[in-house]
Design a protein around this motif. Structure first.
Motif: not given
Length: 437
Positions: A64, A99, A106
């Motif tokens: 991410l 996360w 998310i």
């Protein structure tokens, strides 16, 4: 200890994957993924803007990258490099992204903490959670990944909601007996939730999974209270650091204090060992210099250091805090248990150059590391009782029950590397490519 060459990075975004196989670094808007053994680049991704936050998924399959200024989140896949995901929060903004434990959801927190948005990578479903509170640690997941605890603020009161992470349905919702909730954290066995109040009131509460108040602990009143909280890996102890420069240890049976650790300016404990860092700059003659050493390698000019054992009683350097400033530099700001529950490391902010190590079996002071510069970061090895710390210079310091060592990090240019973060991940170490040192 072996060291690799120096790799570029931005905003200290350098993380080892949870499985210990990859190393990810961010350089402005680029994400670089390397093999941890060969340190060769295996993936190179280009983001839409400068990355402000980077995080691995729990299974090490996704990364991410959050760009808070633009309200964007991009997700990259290691198995399918051509696949990617973009999440745009739009005008509502973005202040944090993380996360979920399953690595397929998310959680984005919008500006002004208006809501938490849960995005699913599998079903593309979106869930909204209202009223999240802006506090030090307002969201925490249980160690088994089944539950999420969220601090909320409604009608000038604190509430706690417990969600099931499988489908994000609300399991429990109850009011917290706090004036201004500052943080919450699950115990490692996922059975107890610790909740603490702001520094204006010393209060820590222990809740069960169904919202029952198990215990309330308050050490004193009418003074600055809790500054840090840490669970032991076994969930048997809860360490509470406060502004009065003491650490109080609560037990998991009665939730009462079993002992407290003080941080005195004069150490007189005969069983404790005080390690003092001593620096020595090498003397180099002109005949020892070469063009290569002058232009490339600065090892000849680096300051060497070692530890010496100080005779007791020993004085610990103390800095008097400024009472006119907010967030005074005093009290226990950092607590960390070793993986085997044997030791506890603490840092007292008005003694910034000292790191304290406590024996949890004997409940007594074991060692004090006195550095020449303030301690910036320390972390325990996840496999053995070994502590690593750094002070912002070109050295890494290691402590174990056998003693202390100072390791000089080689610098291959004229600029000194400023180390401010150390990461131990899984069986690998973020400092080099070796599994063992």
């Amino acid at each position: 200890m072996n060291f690799s060459e120096v790799f570029k990075q931005s905003n200290q975004l350098c993380k080892v994957s949870p499985d210990g196989k990859y190393l990810a670094t961010c350089v402005q808007y680029r994400l670089v993924v390397r093999d941890i053994n060969s340190l060769q680049i295996v993936h190179l991704y280009t983001c839409l803007d400068q990355v402000m936050h980077m995080e691995w998924s729990s299974d090490s399959l996704f990364i991410l990258c959050a760009m808070y200024k633009r309200g964007l989140v991009q997700v990259w896949s290691l198995e399918q490099p051509d696949w990617h995901c973009k999440i745009d929060e739009g005008s509502i903004g973005l202040v944090s992204s993380r996360w979920s434990p399953d690595g397929r959801h998310i959680l984005n927190t919008t500006e002004f903490n208006l809501r938490v948005t849960v995005w699913s990578l599998c079903t593309k479903a979106v869930s909204y959670i209202k009223y999240p509170k802006a506090c030090q640690k307002g969201v925490d997941f249980s160690a088994d990944g089944r539950y999420m605890a969220l601090a909320e603020r409604r009608e000038c009161k604190d509430y706690i909601s417990v969600f099931v992470c499988d489908d994000w349905h609300l399991l429990r919702h109850f009011e917290s007996e706090t004036q201004d909730l500052a943080g919450l954290e699950w115990s490692p066995n996922s059975c107890v939730l610790a909740v603490w109040d702001s520094c204006l009131e010393y209060k820590i509460l222990l809740y069960s999974l169904d919202g029952r108040l198990l215990s309330l602990y308050s050490a004193y009143e009418w003074s600055l209270g809790i500054k840090s909280v840490a669970w032991s890996p076994s969930s048997q102890f809860l360490a509470v650091g406060s502004y009065d420069e003491k650490v109080r240890i609560l037990n998991h049976i009665t939730w009462k204090k079993i002992t407290e650790f003080e941080h005195p300016a004069t150490i007189i404990n005969t069983k404790a060992v005080v390690f003092k860092e001593v620096e020595k700059r090498p003397v180099v003659g002109s005949e020892d210099l070469s063009i290569h050493q002058l232009t490339v390698d600065n090892s000849l000019f680096s300051t060497q250091s070692k530890y010496e054992i100080t005779q007791l009683p020993a004085q610990v350097p103390v800095i008097k805090p400024d009472p006119d400033r907010a967030n005074p530099k005093i009290g226990i700001s950092t607590l960390a248990f070793s993986a085997d529950n044997r030791f506890l490391a603490t840092k007292n902010d008005n003694m910034p150059q000292s790191l304290w190590v406590w024996d949890m079996q004997r409940l007594s002071l074991l060692a004090v590391l006195e550095q020449t510069a303030p301690v910036r970061c320390f972390v325990w090895d996840p496999r053995r009782p070994r502590l690593a710390l750094c002070t912002g210079n070109t050295k890494v310091y290691l402590w174990s029950p056998a003693g202390c060592v100072s390791v000089n990090v080689p610098i291959f240019n004229r600029a000194h590397a400023i180390m401010s973060k150390i990461v131990f991940e899984g069986i690998k170490c973020g400092l080099c490519s070796q599994a063992e040192h």
